[in-house]
Design an enzyme around this catalytic site. Structure first.
Site, PDB file in Angstrom:
ATOM      1  N   THR A  29      -8.773   1.565 -41.318  1.00  0.00           N
ATOM      2  CA  THR A  29      -8.419   2.037 -42.671  1.00  0.00           C
ATOM      3  C   THR A  29      -9.604   2.762 -43.319  1.00  0.00           C
ATOM      4  O   THR A  29      -9.415   3.748 -44.029  1.00  0.00           O
ATOM      5  CB  THR A  29      -7.957   0.876 -43.590  1.00  0.00           C
ATOM      6  OG1 THR A  29      -8.967  -0.129 -43.598  1.00  0.00           O
ATOM      7  CG2 THR A  29      -6.653   0.275 -43.123  1.00  0.00           C
ATOM      8  N   ARG A  37       0.688  -3.266 -42.682  1.00  0.00           N
ATOM      9  CA  ARG A  37       0.974  -4.426 -43.527  1.00  0.00           C
ATOM     10  C   ARG A  37       0.228  -4.415 -44.846  1.00  0.00           C
ATOM     11  O   ARG A  37       0.429  -5.279 -45.686  1.00  0.00           O
ATOM     12  CB  ARG A  37       0.656  -5.726 -42.772  1.00  0.00           C
ATOM     13  CG  ARG A  37       1.650  -6.023 -41.695  1.00  0.00           C
ATOM     14  CD  ARG A  37       1.507  -7.418 -41.126  1.00  0.00           C
ATOM     15  NE  ARG A  37       2.642  -7.717 -40.256  1.00  0.00           N
ATOM     16  CZ  ARG A  37       2.836  -7.203 -39.065  1.00  0.00           C
ATOM     17  NH1 ARG A  37       1.959  -6.375 -38.568  1.00  0.00           N
ATOM     18  NH2 ARG A  37       3.903  -7.513 -38.356  1.00  0.00           N
ATOM     19  N   HIS A 122      -1.604  -1.858 -27.032  1.00  0.00           N
ATOM     20  CA  HIS A 122      -0.414  -1.173 -27.557  1.00  0.00           C
ATOM     21  C   HIS A 122      -0.372   0.305 -27.163  1.00  0.00           C
ATOM     22  O   HIS A 122       0.461   1.053 -27.657  1.00  0.00           O
ATOM     23  CB  HIS A 122      -0.326  -1.322 -29.080  1.00  0.00           C
ATOM     24  CG  HIS A 122       0.036  -2.717 -29.513  1.00  0.00           C
ATOM     25  ND1 HIS A 122       0.075  -3.102 -30.826  1.00  0.00           N
ATOM     26  CD2 HIS A 122       0.391  -3.816 -28.798  1.00  0.00           C
ATOM     27  CE1 HIS A 122       0.421  -4.387 -30.901  1.00  0.00           C
ATOM     28  NE2 HIS A 122       0.611  -4.838 -29.690  1.00  0.00           N
ATOM     29  N   CYS A 135       7.834  11.607 -11.703  1.00  0.00           N
ATOM     30  CA  CYS A 135       7.192  12.860 -12.120  1.00  0.00           C
ATOM     31  C   CYS A 135       5.742  12.681 -12.552  1.00  0.00           C
ATOM     32  O   CYS A 135       4.871  13.467 -12.225  1.00  0.00           O
ATOM     33  CB  CYS A 135       8.002  13.480 -13.260  1.00  0.00           C
ATOM     34  SG  CYS A 135       7.168  14.814 -14.107  1.00  0.00           S
ATOM     35  N   CYS A 154       9.619  17.242 -20.703  1.00  0.00           N
ATOM     36  CA  CYS A 154       8.607  17.531 -19.691  1.00  0.00           C
ATOM     37  C   CYS A 154       8.759  18.973 -19.188  1.00  0.00           C
ATOM     38  O   CYS A 154       9.868  19.406 -18.860  1.00  0.00           O
ATOM     39  CB  CYS A 154       8.776  16.537 -18.546  1.00  0.00           C
ATOM     40  SG  CYS A 154       7.646  16.786 -17.181  1.00  0.00           S
TER      41      CYS A 154
HETATM   42  P1  NAD Z   1      -2.356  -6.061 -38.691  1.00  0.00           P
HETATM   43  O1  NAD Z   1      -1.317  -7.073 -38.697  1.00  0.00           O
HETATM   44  O2  NAD Z   1      -3.414  -6.269 -37.689  1.00  0.00           O
HETATM   45  O3  NAD Z   1      -2.945  -5.997 -40.199  1.00  0.00           O
HETATM   46  C1  NAD Z   1      -4.078  -5.278 -40.602  1.00  0.00           C
HETATM   47  C2  NAD Z   1      -4.975  -6.191 -41.437  1.00  0.00           C
HETATM   48  O4  NAD Z   1      -6.199  -5.504 -41.751  1.00  0.00           O
HETATM   49  C3  NAD Z   1      -4.350  -6.594 -42.796  1.00  0.00           C
HETATM   50  O5  NAD Z   1      -4.470  -7.992 -42.974  1.00  0.00           O
HETATM   51  C4  NAD Z   1      -5.212  -5.839 -43.836  1.00  0.00           C
HETATM   52  O6  NAD Z   1      -5.307  -6.505 -45.051  1.00  0.00           O
HETATM   53  C5  NAD Z   1      -6.542  -5.781 -43.111  1.00  0.00           C
HETATM   54  N1  NAD Z   1      -7.459  -4.710 -43.578  1.00  0.00           N
HETATM   55  C6  NAD Z   1      -7.139  -3.525 -44.151  1.00  0.00           C
HETATM   56  N2  NAD Z   1      -8.251  -2.802 -44.401  1.00  0.00           N
HETATM   57  C7  NAD Z   1      -9.304  -3.548 -43.975  1.00  0.00           C
HETATM   58  C8  NAD Z   1     -10.716  -3.339 -43.943  1.00  0.00           C
HETATM   59  N3  NAD Z   1     -11.287  -2.217 -44.422  1.00  0.00           N
HETATM   60  N4  NAD Z   1     -11.499  -4.304 -43.408  1.00  0.00           N
HETATM   61  C9  NAD Z   1     -10.951  -5.453 -42.929  1.00  0.00           C
HETATM   62  N5  NAD Z   1      -9.627  -5.694 -42.939  1.00  0.00           N
HETATM   63  C10 NAD Z   1      -8.809  -4.753 -43.429  1.00  0.00           C
HETATM   64  O7  NAD Z   1      -1.889  -4.627 -38.395  1.00  0.00           O
HETATM   65  P2  NAD Z   1      -0.648  -3.854 -39.007  1.00  0.00           P
HETATM   66  O8  NAD Z   1      -1.178  -2.939 -40.033  1.00  0.00           O
HETATM   67  O9  NAD Z   1       0.407  -4.818 -39.403  1.00  0.00           O
HETATM   68  O10 NAD Z   1      -0.132  -3.005 -37.768  1.00  0.00           O
HETATM   69  C11 NAD Z   1       0.695  -3.572 -36.759  1.00  0.00           C
HETATM   70  C12 NAD Z   1       0.561  -2.806 -35.471  1.00  0.00           C
HETATM   71  O11 NAD Z   1       0.861  -1.434 -35.666  1.00  0.00           O
HETATM   72  C13 NAD Z   1      -0.834  -2.791 -34.904  1.00  0.00           C
HETATM   73  O12 NAD Z   1      -1.059  -3.883 -34.128  1.00  0.00           O
HETATM   74  C14 NAD Z   1      -0.872  -1.463 -34.147  1.00  0.00           C
HETATM   75  O13 NAD Z   1      -0.277  -1.564 -32.892  1.00  0.00           O
HETATM   76  C15 NAD Z   1      -0.041  -0.559 -34.995  1.00  0.00           C
HETATM   77  N6  NAD Z   1      -0.891   0.234 -35.926  1.00  0.00           N
HETATM   78  C16 NAD Z   1      -1.986   0.872 -35.447  1.00  0.00           C
HETATM   79  C17 NAD Z   1      -2.785   1.597 -36.291  1.00  0.00           C
HETATM   80  C18 NAD Z   1      -3.989   2.294 -35.705  1.00  0.00           C
HETATM   81  O14 NAD Z   1      -4.022   2.529 -34.497  1.00  0.00           O
HETATM   82  N7  NAD Z   1      -4.993   2.644 -36.510  1.00  0.00           N
HETATM   83  C19 NAD Z   1      -2.482   1.701 -37.649  1.00  0.00           C
HETATM   84  C20 NAD Z   1      -1.348   1.028 -38.119  1.00  0.00           C
HETATM   85  C21 NAD Z   1      -0.565   0.283 -37.246  1.00  0.00           C
HETATM   86 ZN    ZN Z   2       8.557  15.122 -15.836  1.00  0.00          ZN
END
Ligand code: NAD
Ligand code: ZN
Length: 253
Positions: A29, A37, A122, A135, A154
């Site tokens: 973030t 979330r 993931h 392929c 593709c």
């Molecule tokens: P999650 O359940 O792991 O929640 C993220 C947590 O990080 C929350 O509790 C939030 O309060 C906390 N957070 C936010 N900013 C923060 C900071 N600066 N420092 C510390 N903590 C912080 O993840 P999700 O958002 O519920 O996503 C679910 C799934 O979706 C992930 O496991 C992933 O596969 C995918 N996803 C990936 C990305 C990415 O690749 N950047 C982004 C969003 C979702």
């Molecule tokens: Zn193909």
């Protein structure tokens, strides 16, 4: 910054020969990629059920057009560079302080930051794989962005492409490796994950039944706060890791 908690983390890491880091959306973030979330996350805006019903392997197979419509609109990450937290973890790995990362993230920012041992359970959002198993066509984000129809196909065989991310209803990647890394850790440091998504949350829970050395750095509560030796909630995660790394430099450990 919680100075006392940071000192405690430094002491725990200094005595560890095998620290494994588990990361979730919260570590990205600060690099400009919203989590799901958090307050502005897609789960809050659209509801978790709606997201799960579309970002689902059955929905993808049934109606790739509906899937891609939604996916392109809501799952396109803004272009992002690794944040300080990613860079610090890469530096800590170079210095032997971190042995590897198991991440739920699909943004490739750990790899871009220079981390070498990264298990992305993931998958990777900027890779697309041909659905025709024989392929083996692999495409990048540019190809899909430039593709004229909603559903990319593709170039070689004409089959539908699927984002190389684990959808609901699919198995995670590298299950055994991720679990072995986590259960083999001496110290486990969870950063930016609410620990609600399985099976990763289950691996961490299993770790806590055998070992105590769990560190959690997360804004807001997680499912395993009660089991953590140290929990840091709030503050700038990149700055915190920088301070931890700096103190380890000073101590020469
Ligand atoms: P999650 O359940 O792991 O929640 C993220 C947590 O990080 C929350 O509790 C939030 O309060 C906390 N957070 C936010 N900013 C923060 C900071 N600066 N420092 C510390 N903590 C912080 O993840 P999700 O958002 O519920 O996503 C679910 C799934 O979706 C992930 O496991 C992933 O596969 C995918 N996803 C990936 C990305 C990415 O690749 N950047 C982004 C969003 C979702
Ligand atoms: Zn193909």
């Amino acid at each position: 910054m919680d100075k006392k908690a940071v000192d405690q983390v430094v002491s725990v890491l200094a005595n560890s020969r095998n620290t494994i880091v588990v990361t979730g959306a919260g570590i990205s973030t600060e690099a400009g990629i919203p989590d799901f979330r958090g307050a502005d996350g897609i789960y809050r805006k659209l509801g978790e059920n709606k997201v799960m019903n579309i970002i689902n392997i059955n929905a993808f197979n049934r109606d790739p057009e509906e899937f891609y419509d939604f996916y392109r609109k809501h799952f396109a990450f803004p272009p992002a560079e690794p944040g300080k937290a990613h860079l610090m973890l890469a530096d800590m790995e170079k210095k032997g302080r971190v042995k590897g990362i198991v991440t739920q993230n699909i943004d490739s920012l750990h790899e871009k930051a220079g981390s070498r041992k990264v298990v992305a359970i993931h998958g990777t959002a900027d890779r697309y794989i041909c659905r025709n198993r024989g392929c083996q066509g692999v495409y990048d984000q540019d190809y899909v962005d430039r593709y004229e129809e909603v559903v990319p196909h593709c170039e070689k065989c004409g089959s539908v492409l699927k984002p190389d991310v684990v959808l609901f209803g699919e198995n995670i990647k590298d299950y055994v490796e991720a679990r072995d890394m986590i259960l083999g850790a001496q110290v486990l440091m969870v950063i930016g994950s609410s620990l609600t998504v399985y099976p990763l949350a289950g691996f961490v829970k299993e770790f806590t039944t055998f070992y105590q050395d769990l560190i959690i750095i997360n804004k807001g509560r997680t499912q395993l706060d009660h089991a953590a030796l140290v929990k840091i909630d709030g503050g700038h995660t990149g700055d915190m890791l920088e301070e931890i790394n700096r103190q380890m430099d000073l101590r020469g450990c």
